[in-house]
Design an enzyme around this catalytic site. Structure first.
Site, PDB file in Angstrom:
ATOM      1  N   VAL A  98      38.751  68.050  35.720  1.00 45.42           N
ATOM      2  CA  VAL A  98      39.263  69.230  35.021  1.00 45.42           C
ATOM      3  C   VAL A  98      38.535  70.519  35.420  1.00 45.42           C
ATOM      4  CG1 VAL A  98      40.078  67.891  33.059  1.00 45.42           C
ATOM      5  CG2 VAL A  98      37.793  68.832  32.994  1.00 45.42           C
ATOM      6  N   GLU A  99      39.116  71.639  35.056  1.00 40.34           N
ATOM      7  CA  GLU A  99      38.568  72.985  35.355  1.00 40.34           C
ATOM      8  C   GLU A  99      38.190  73.125  36.821  1.00 40.34           C
ATOM      9  OE1 GLU A  99      35.654  74.497  32.639  1.00 40.34           O
ATOM     10  OE2 GLU A  99      36.944  74.198  30.916  1.00 40.34           O
ATOM     11  N   GLY A 100      39.097  72.752  37.699  1.00 38.58           N
ATOM     12  CA  GLY A 100      38.825  72.829  39.130  1.00 38.58           C
ATOM     13  C   GLY A 100      38.278  71.491  39.585  1.00 38.58           C
ATOM     14  N   SER A 109      36.228  76.930  24.809  1.00 37.79           N
ATOM     15  CA  SER A 109      36.206  77.220  26.244  1.00 37.79           C
ATOM     16  C   SER A 109      37.449  78.041  26.556  1.00 37.79           C
ATOM     17  CB  SER A 109      36.173  75.886  26.989  1.00 37.79           C
ATOM     18  OG  SER A 109      35.954  76.094  28.340  1.00 37.79           O
ATOM     19  N   ARG A 164      33.251  77.764  32.542  1.00 41.43           N
ATOM     20  CA  ARG A 164      33.020  76.623  33.413  1.00 41.43           C
ATOM     21  C   ARG A 164      31.539  76.224  33.445  1.00 41.43           C
ATOM     22  NH1 ARG A 164      35.357  78.070  38.775  1.00 41.43           N
ATOM     23  NH2 ARG A 164      37.367  77.177  38.346  1.00 41.43           N
TER      24      ARG A 164
END
Ligand SMILES: Cc1cc2nc3c(=O)[nH]c(=O)nc-3n(C[C@H](O)[C@H](O)[C@H](O)COP(=O)(O)OP(=O)(O)OC[C@H]3O[C@@H](n4cnc5c(N)ncnc54)[C@H](O)[C@@H]3O)c2cc1C
Length: 822
Positions: free
Chosen positions: A501-503, A211, A379
């Site tokens: 995570v990731e936003g 990722s 994402r």
């Protein structure tokens, strides 16, 4: 009545033209012709014909006269628009530039062209990718024991690490020419889904290097030298990468990182070179404790103007080898008992040369753009795939468990309360897997699906958490007591990780989905904003005029479509699909028109303030998201050949999505700040009030039945779930037992009836079973079947117990426990 015929038919013609989105000129001509014809045919008289014609002319002539319209209408409006349009911040502009628009644009248009959705190629794995799933992935799953990982080792065992590296699990996104596997997004998704069903710690460990991180960043922006050196080493696990953005002062607001690097001269490999001296404090970094290559985001400054005029160069990305003097790493965080490596990394005045900047000196200051561009892809894959894998495995496991676990003499899956939970599990599993598949397919079509990725990330992980809770409840104490036999507890425990995570999800929903979707996917707003950037006034006015009047027509059409589709209960319109799904497409047409109307009105009324009205923005995002999820499900149903057996799953998830859309729109209207506007919108969107209902109990029962018995629909739902019945896989073993459990049910009913009637001698099961054979209640074969199933089921209803020393965390504590101080 005849007197009114020209006016009424003229109005009808306007409505038809708006509903069908005819262009202004042909629409005006046709309406004029209708008025005249109606006047002549009805004998209404010249005045009754002339008045509506005059009214039409008053609107249509100025709008159709291009130069007049530009000069007297568009030019003054342009002046106002220039004043009131909020200027986009650099961060917002970068976010907007980072992605492409796919089918979500159609949904936002209020009149989706379903042919475009159905024309998208059916996603499929290549032969090589399928072989990888059937070979190394199966093997890795068989090697994995999640209890050993999460409790005993707090890490993956050495042989699992070695296998992951050897089979290039870390190189799925790396091209073959650099030694990687070069898999499609769909294949990455399939691999992660399968691993997730076995161990979340394993799938996170594999997911992260594939990722956002050094590998992906180098692929897109690295210099040739960097790619040639690092990519082969990343592909075969020679390097373990991590990427460090987050710190104590910058979490969601990642652009505010205080970490900095100052351009200066320093020593690198014995030579004196220009580079940056870095000071940073990062936390929560996945793989950091064992990483060998650290991707780092920092703000770069050049106070001595060594590189040029600019002092604040902006966010920049660098690669720091683990043996760089001064790098502090190795300590670990402990994220909700998951055992993937995660920890802080710090550095004070660490020197790296400019050649360690990702993309070299020319990419200095471009870090934020690089990250956002990569996130628009990544994402949509890692976290949604993990959620899909976990939920699907959970659905299969819970269905089997609900069938074999008996209370009050029957399988718990037959109780209506459990049925309700099973229906949610099955319905969401269908929706999440369709969503995850759709976002991977978008990446494979070459899109950068920024908005769908945010939708997939939010909804897959959020529903993953809801499902994890239901799975726990269906299992009762079995899922509460942790141990090697508990396949549900860790997934529930760690479900907030994916949400964070990731936003983090609250921000993703409140700011990103609609915030970006509204501008990016809207057919006119971005064009209007872009027109303002044109330097030449004539060009600017021309572009603005075209966008503005297109926008006005669009808004009128959406108002008409929303009302007409509401009044007709969405039963009209030509749509694709079969007899079962055509009503679904029509329903989505209705809500797409309603979204476009309410979104446009919100932007018009609230302007730049909409950004801060997060609750309104979030709800509008919910409508867009559920439209997208429902479309993904319809596409999945078509791609899989319209399987009749899947219809209950599709129907449950579809009604749930529509009900959520209704709720969200209702929430916007109830809280809309300008009440008269809200009343008008409500009349257009819900002319007969809120009429959608949640999935019915009967439908829920059919979904629950699918999960609790082997069948085609259940098998399709189990795609990419690891079900091989081996020692490390209780779910696989339990699933394999399911046919026998079902075969034993009628026999068990006979047996229990005899027990209840007091016909059988003995106090325990075995004695009564033997007596049942003696008395001819059961045949020998039936008795053996019952005994076999009871014995095999015992493993799955049992939980683990431990010697106290086995549970103490860490050796020090164990010693204390075993030898209390004298
Ligand atoms: C297990 C784990 C692994 C991670 N791995 C990495 C990694 O490898 N690399 C890396 O750089 N980072 C990593 N992170 C960091 C992760 O991306 C952040 O945790 C995340 O961005 C949120 O930041 P925060 O935790 O500081 O929450 P905060 O930013 O403090 O947010 C707290 C809450 O406020 C909400 N919020 C914030 N701003 C708004 C807003 N404007 N509107 C509405 N709500 C808002 C958030 O949604 C959240 O609910 C990891 C985190 C965890 C827990």
């Amino acid at each position: 009545m005849a007197m009114l015929a020209p006016a009424l038919l003229g109005l009808l013609s306007v409505l038809v033209a708006a509903y069908a989105r005819w262009r202004l000129l042909p629409g005006s001509v046709l309406t004029a012709a209708v008025i005249v014809t109606a006047g002549v045919a009805s004998g209404a008289g010249w005045l009754a014909t002339a008045l509506p014609l005059l009214l039409l002319a008053l609107v249509a002539v100025p709008l159709n006269g291009l130069s007049w319209r530009r000069r007297y209408l568009s030019a003054p409006l342009l002046a106002i628009f220039q004043k009131v349009t909020p200027k986009l911040s650099d961060t917002e502009q970068i976010a907007l530039d980072a992605g492409t628009v796919g089918f979500e644009g159609e949904l936002f248009s209020g009149k989706p062209d379903w042919r475009k959705l159905l024309a998208q190629p059916k996603p499929a794995l290549s032969v090589e990718e399928q072989a990888f799933l059937d070979g190394p992935v199966e093997k890795l799953c068989a090697m994995t024991n999640d209890w050993q990982i999460t409790h005993e080792l707090a890490d993956l065992p050495g042989e699992v690490w070695d296998f992951i590296k050897k089979e290039k699990f870390f190189g799925m996104i790396i091209p073959k020419k650099y030694g990687g596997l070069e898999f499609s997004a769909l294949a990455q998704s399939a691999v992660l889904q399968k691993l997730m069903g076995v161990s979340g710690s394993l799938s996170s460990t594999v997911g992260v290097p594939n990722s956002l991180g050094p590998g992906e960043l180098l692929l897109h922006y690295g210099t040739q030298e960097q790619r040639d050196y690092y990519l082969p080493r990343l592909a075969d696990g020679h390097e373990i990468p991590c990427f460090a953005l987050t710190g104590p002062y910058a979490g969601s607001d990642a652009t505010s990182i205080p970490d900095y690097g100052v351009v200066c001269k320093g020593e690198w490999n014995g030579a004196n070179v220009i580079g940056v001296r870095l000071t940073f404090d990062k936390r929560y970094i996945t793989l950091a404790p064992i990483a060998t290559l650290f991707g780092l985001a920092f703000r770069m400054y050049d106070p001595e103007h060594i590189l040029g005029d600019k002092e604040d160069i902006g966010i920049t990305l660098a690669l720091i080898p683990h043996d760089t003097p001064g790098l502090e790493y190795g300590r670990r965080h402990f994220p909700l008992n998951a055992a993937f490596q995660n920890g802080p990394v710090r550095g004070k005045e660490i020197f790296v040369p400019l050649s360690q900047l990702i993309g070299g000196e020319k990419m200095a200051g471009q870090g934020w753009r690089m990250l956002i561009e990569c996130l628009s892809i990544g994402r949509g894959i890692t976290l949604p795939s993990n959620a899909a894998g976990g939920v699907k495995a959970g659905a299969i496991a819970t269905g089997a468990y609900a069938r074999l676990r008996k209370q009050f003499g029957i399988a718990i899956g037959r109780f209506e309360g459990i049925e309700e939970a099973l229906a949610r599990i099955g319905g969401h599993a269908y929706a999440i897997s369709a969503l995850s598949r759709a976002s991977a397919a978008a990446v494979d079509r070459g899109e950068k699906p920024a908005v769908p990725s945010a939708i997939a990330k939010y909804h897959a992980t959020e529903r993953g958490r809801e499902v994890a809770k239901d799975i726990m409840d269906v299992h009762g104490g079995k899922a509460v007591q942790l141990g090697p036999g508990n396949y549900a507890g860790r997934a529930w425990q760690t479900s907030p990780i994916a949400v964070t995570v990731e936003g983090a999800n609250i921000m993703t929903r409140s700011l990103m989905i609609f915030g970006q979707g509204a501008i990016r996917c809207h057919p006119y707003v971005l064009r209007e904003m872009e027109s303002l950037k044109l330097a030449d006034y004539r060009e600017k006015l021309k572009a603005f005029d075209a966008a503005l009047w297109g926008h006005v027509g669009f808004a009128v059409s959406n108002a008409v479509r929303s009302l007409v589709l509401g009044l007709s209960f969405a039963k009209i319109g030509r749509v694709p699909g079969d007899a079962y799904t055509r009503r679904y497409y029509r329903k989505l047409n209705r809500y797409a028109a309603a979204l476009a109307l309410v979104a446009d009105t919100s932007m018009l009324v609230l302007g730049g303030k909409l950004k801060f009205k997060e609750k309104i923005s979030a709800r509008l995002g919910d409508v867009l998201s559920n439209l997208y999820i429902a479309s993904a499900m319809l596409k999945r149903y078509e791609d899989q050949g319209r399987p009749v057996n899947d219809q209950p799953l599709l129907a449950w998830a579809f009604h749930d999505a529509v009900y959520r859309m209704q709720d969200a729109l209702d929430g916007v209207l109830r809280n809309f700040p300008l009440r008269p506007v809200a009343w008008l919108l409500r009349a257009l969107v819900f002319p007969f009030g809120r009429r959608e209902v949640p999935p019915s109990d009967r439908l829920g029962r059919r979904v629950a039945a699918i999960l609790c018995a082997p069948g085609e629909a259940r098998d399709r739902l189990a795609e990419w779930v690891y079900l091989t019945p081996n020692a490390n896989n209780p779910v696989g073993r339990m699933n394999a037992l399911l046919p026998e459990v079902i075969a034993a049910e009628p026999v068990e009913r006979k047996f229990l009836k005899a027990v209840k009637a007091g016909e059988l001698l003995g106090y325990d099961y075995d004695a009564q079973l033997a007596d049942a054979v003696t008395k001819g209640v059961l045949s020998q074969a039936e008795s053996e079947l019952l005994a076999r199933v009871r014995k095999a089921s015992f493993e799955f209803i049992s939980v683990d117990d431990f010697d106290p020393s086995e549970l103490a965390a860490g050796k020090q504590h164990q010693r204390k426990l075993l030898r209390p101080a004298a």
